[in-house]
Write a protein that holds these residues in place. Sequence first.
Motif, short mmCIF file in Angstrom:
data_model
loop_
_atom_site.label_atom_id
_atom_site.label_comp_id
_atom_site.label_asym_id
_atom_site.label_seq_id
_atom_site.Cartn_x
_atom_site.Cartn_y
_atom_site.Cartn_z
N GLU A 141 58.78 -0.18 138.69
CA GLU A 141 58.98 0.76 138.14
C GLU A 141 59.67 2.12 138.67
N GLY A 142 60.73 2.71 138.33
CA GLY A 142 61.57 3.68 138.47
C GLY A 142 62.72 2.95 140.12
N ILE A 143 62.05 3.31 141.25
CA ILE A 143 62.79 3.15 142.64
C ILE A 143 61.50 2.10 143.14
N PHE A 144 60.62 1.83 142.76
CA PHE A 144 59.33 1.21 143.14
C PHE A 144 59.52 -0.20 142.84
N VAL A 145 58.74 -0.82 143.91
CA VAL A 145 58.61 -2.16 143.19
C VAL A 145 57.49 -2.28 143.72
N MET A 146 56.60 -2.91 142.34
CA MET A 146 55.44 -2.12 142.62
C MET A 146 54.15 -3.60 142.02
N PRO A 147 52.74 -3.83 142.94
CA PRO A 147 52.33 -5.22 143.36
C PRO A 147 51.46 -5.16 141.32
N ILE A 148 51.62 -6.06 140.90
CA ILE A 148 50.97 -6.27 139.02
C ILE A 148 49.20 -6.52 139.96
N GLU A 149 48.78 -6.47 140.54
CA GLU A 149 47.49 -6.40 141.05
C GLU A 149 47.04 -5.10 141.65
N ARG A 150 45.74 -4.62 141.67
CA ARG A 150 45.95 -3.78 143.54
C ARG A 150 45.65 -4.80 143.82
N ILE A 151 46.45 -3.89 145.63
CA ILE A 151 45.88 -4.51 146.79
C ILE A 151 45.08 -4.17 147.65
N THR A 152 44.00 -3.71 147.80
CA THR A 152 43.01 -3.11 148.12
C THR A 152 42.81 -3.27 149.68
N ILE A 153 42.41 -2.08 149.85
CA ILE A 153 41.90 -2.46 151.77
C ILE A 153 40.31 -2.37 151.68
N SER A 154 40.04 -3.21 151.88
CA SER A 154 37.88 -2.63 152.48
C SER A 154 37.90 -1.99 153.09
N SER A 155 38.64 -2.30 154.22
CA SER A 155 38.35 -1.73 155.26
C SER A 155 39.24 -1.50 156.45
N THR A 156 39.02 -0.98 157.48
CA THR A 156 39.31 -0.49 158.80
C THR A 156 38.40 -1.04 159.97
#
Length: 157
Positions: A141-156
């Motif tokens: 998308e434009g200059i960005f290569v993005m994952p098709i599926e969301r890569i969620t950070i569940s916690s820190t």
Amino acid sequence: LQTAFGDVHMAFYPNVAPKTADHIRRCAELGLYNTNHFFRVDKGFVAQVADISGGRLAPMSRMQQEVATRHVPLELHPDVKHDRRGILSMARNDDPNSGGSSFSLLLGPAPHLDQHYAVFGEVVEGIETLARLEELPTRTEGIFVMPIERITISSTY
């Protein structure tokens, strides 16, 4: 950072980029990256965590909002380079002092970022997680290569 693809453990460089390291650590301590995501995974270049204000799904308290929207100045060190996989690099817009809560984990050397973006730490465990992220399907998308599926950070932690 906990994800469904594995955890990433980070160490910060407080002697190199003290304000940046402190800000990202504080965001993590407050759980601000929980429900956020990696919006960009550009194989061999970066896996980038989204800005909290635009990427987090959970609501924030007033205090969390205040911390999430802070900016840090550009902190450069001539001897610290974007020279290997796992380096943590602060994202920003055209204003050098606009670093917020988005940052990149390098997936390979990126010398063109040296002296333009703050290096503030490195991945100390979870390099294999970065390799898993690189194998996921992406779209451009434009200059960005993005994952098709969301890569969620569940916690820190």
